[in-house]
Motif scaffolding. Structure first.
Motif, PDB file in Angstrom:
ATOM      1  N   ALA A   1       0.646  -1.264   0.069  1.00  0.00           N
ATOM      2  CA  ALA A   1      -0.159  -0.186   0.073  1.00  0.00           C
ATOM      3  C   ALA A   1       0.725   1.240   0.062  1.00  0.00           C
ATOM      4  CB  ALA A   1      -0.764  -0.042   1.178  1.00  0.00           C
ATOM      5  N   THR A   2       0.171   2.421  -0.537  1.00  0.00           N
ATOM      6  CA  THR A   2       1.105   3.558  -0.334  1.00  0.00           C
ATOM      7  C   THR A   2       1.152   4.093   1.138  1.00  0.00           C
ATOM      8  OG1 THR A   2      -1.101   5.151  -0.658  1.00  0.00           O
ATOM      9  CG2 THR A   2       0.221   4.413  -2.633  1.00  0.00           C
ATOM     10  N   ASP A   3       1.961   4.935   1.090  1.00  0.00           N
ATOM     11  CA  ASP A   3       2.177   5.746   2.597  1.00  0.00           C
ATOM     12  C   ASP A   3       0.924   6.202   2.916  1.00  0.00           C
ATOM     13  OD1 ASP A   3       4.725   4.851   3.034  1.00  0.00           O
ATOM     14  OD2 ASP A   3       5.514   6.651   2.375  1.00  0.00           O
ATOM     15  N   THR A   4       0.405   7.018   2.003  1.00  0.00           N
ATOM     16  CA  THR A   4      -0.981   8.010   2.436  1.00  0.00           C
ATOM     17  C   THR A   4      -2.160   7.066   2.922  1.00  0.00           C
ATOM     18  OG1 THR A   4      -0.275   9.656   0.863  1.00  0.00           O
ATOM     19  CG2 THR A   4      -2.634   9.738   1.371  1.00  0.00           C
TER      20      THR A   4
ATOM     21  N   ASN B   1       5.551  -0.301   1.990  1.00  0.00           N
ATOM     22  CA  ASN B   1       5.022   0.754   1.536  1.00  0.00           C
ATOM     23  C   ASN B   1       5.560   1.109   0.208  1.00  0.00           C
ATOM     24  OD1 ASN B   1       4.876   2.027   4.677  1.00  0.00           O
ATOM     25  ND2 ASN B   1       3.146   1.672   3.595  1.00  0.00           N
ATOM     26  N   ARG B   2       5.055   1.496  -0.949  1.00  0.00           N
ATOM     27  CA  ARG B   2       5.515   1.622  -2.119  1.00  0.00           C
ATOM     28  C   ARG B   2       4.354   2.753  -2.679  1.00  0.00           C
ATOM     29  NH1 ARG B   2       8.927  -0.821  -0.555  1.00  0.00           N
ATOM     30  NH2 ARG B   2      10.308  -2.367  -1.310  1.00  0.00           N
ATOM     31  N   ILE B   3       4.814   3.252  -3.916  1.00  0.00           N
ATOM     32  CA  ILE B   3       4.051   4.126  -4.706  1.00  0.00           C
ATOM     33  C   ILE B   3       2.892   3.357  -5.507  1.00  0.00           C
ATOM     34  CG2 ILE B   3       5.363   6.258  -4.781  1.00  0.00           C
ATOM     35  CD1 ILE B   3       6.046   5.108  -7.542  1.00  0.00           C
ATOM     36  N   SER B   4       1.949   3.696  -6.007  1.00  0.00           N
ATOM     37  CA  SER B   4       0.826   2.874  -6.454  1.00  0.00           C
ATOM     38  C   SER B   4       1.309   1.711  -7.454  1.00  0.00           C
ATOM     39  CB  SER B   4      -0.357   3.788  -6.775  1.00  0.00           C
ATOM     40  OG  SER B   4      -0.973   4.242  -5.713  1.00  0.00           O
TER      41      SER B   4
ATOM     42  N   GLY C   1       4.634 -11.696  -6.292  1.00  0.00           N
ATOM     43  CA  GLY C   1       4.270 -12.627  -5.256  1.00  0.00           C
ATOM     44  C   GLY C   1       4.694 -12.077  -4.017  1.00  0.00           C
ATOM     45  N   GLN C   2       5.331 -11.144  -3.668  1.00  0.00           N
ATOM     46  CA  GLN C   2       5.812 -10.589  -2.326  1.00  0.00           C
ATOM     47  C   GLN C   2       4.738 -10.034  -1.497  1.00  0.00           C
ATOM     48  OE1 GLN C   2       9.466  -7.990  -2.470  1.00  0.00           O
ATOM     49  NE2 GLN C   2       9.084  -8.076  -4.873  1.00  0.00           N
ATOM     50  N   VAL C   3       3.304  -9.995  -2.106  1.00  0.00           N
ATOM     51  CA  VAL C   3       2.382  -9.451  -1.013  1.00  0.00           C
ATOM     52  C   VAL C   3       1.046 -10.337  -1.569  1.00  0.00           C
ATOM     53  CG1 VAL C   3       2.962  -7.068  -0.537  1.00  0.00           C
ATOM     54  CG2 VAL C   3       1.636  -7.674  -2.647  1.00  0.00           C
TER      55      VAL C   3
END
Length: 292
Positions: free
Chosen positions: A99-102, A128-131, A141-143
């Motif tokens: 998910a993004t930080d926001t 946390n990553r950008i969209s 497959g990391q999430v």
């Protein structure tokens, strides 16, 4: 040497309990089957592993050496089996979210809190990553699932997407721009003011750039950042007009106000995405269904 793992498993339980009968109970097999397995293992290894007597069972020196190595291996395998089984009953396992930080801060926190209170044994990992990068996490497959802004061109490759919340993007400023407080502005007029926005890699920045392009306007931000929280902080000290999702602005904020625009800004959504071709854990399935 090709030795069936089940023989080592029987050896582990006999060595741990020092009892053929107790091992048979824990393995759910007959005592004679336990004895046959131990004899078979001793034959294959050409070593006596137990000293048998009418009253008790004792490991031989060779048996003690073998048990030293077998115990951690079998323990890890049993632990892995239990975690997989627990993951299907929500008594354990892992929930992996991108998910993004926001979105994580302003949307997911209450859902994570509720999930953890119901299933405290499930380990939660949030990356946390950008969209756009969240999609990469899902594809590799990391999430198990991602929660991102929509529309997002990268989501076209995601097999299952569900919109969970609608929101608007707004322009905000502080008292340095108080003359704009009761004014409705054109996007063209906003070009003359210092605009604060997310960097070009974000879907929010891409969204605003497209809006300006549709009006044949050039968008040149004064400051670009990677955090909506920082945009709010800079708007609060009067460095410019920030462009943020409406759910990021604290209610009844005494320092900031929304600048209205004559151009209707399209709504966007927060969406959850996952790969329906890969079996979801019970934890992931429950969490997805909890979002609204």
């Amino acid at each position: 040497m090709d030795i069936n793992f089940e023989l080592y498993k029987v050896f582990y339980f006999v060595a741990k309990t020092l009892s053929f009968s107790e091992a048979s109970k824990q393995l759910f097999i007959s005592q004679s089957a336990v004895s046959q397995s131990i004899k078979s293992l001793e034959t294959k290894l050409n070593q006596h592993l137990f000293i048998r007597s009418t009253k008790k069972v004792k490991l031989t020196p060779e048996g003690e050496i073998l048990f030293k190595y077998i115990e951690p291996a079998v323990t890890l395998i049993i632990r892995g089996e239990n975690q997989i089984l627990d993951a299907n009953t929500l008594n354990g396992g892992q929930l992996r979210i991108g998910a993004t930080d926001t979105i994580c801060r302003y949307y997911l926190v209450p859902y994570l809190k509720a999930f953890h209170s119901h299933f405290p044994n499930v380990h939660i990992k949030v990356t946390n990553r950008i969209s756009s990068q969240c999609v990469d996490l899902l594809e590799s497959g990391q999430v198990d699932l991602i929660v991102t802004n929509f529309p997002n061109p990268r989501l076209n490759s995601v097999s299952s997407i569900r919109k969970v919340r609608e929101f608007k993007d707004i322009f905000i400023a502080n008292s340095h721009f108080s003359h704009l407080k009761n004014k409705t502005m054109h996007l063209e007029e906003l070009q003359g003011y210092p605009l604060l926005m997310l960097d070009k890699l974000s879907t929010t920045s891409e969204f605003l750039h497209k809006l300006f392009q549709q009006k044949q306007l050039e968008l040149v931000p004064e400051i670009e950042l990677s955090s909506n929280d920082l945009l709010i902080d800079l708007a609060r000290i009067g460095l410019g007009i920030a462009f943020i999702p409406d759910f990021c602005l604290p209610k009844n904020d005494p320092d900031l106000f929304e600048i209205k625009t004559t151009d209707l800004l399209p709504s966007r959504h927060i969406a959850v995405g996952y790969n329906d071709k890969v079996p979801l854990s019970e934890a992931a399935r429950y969490f997805i269904n909890s979002l609204d």
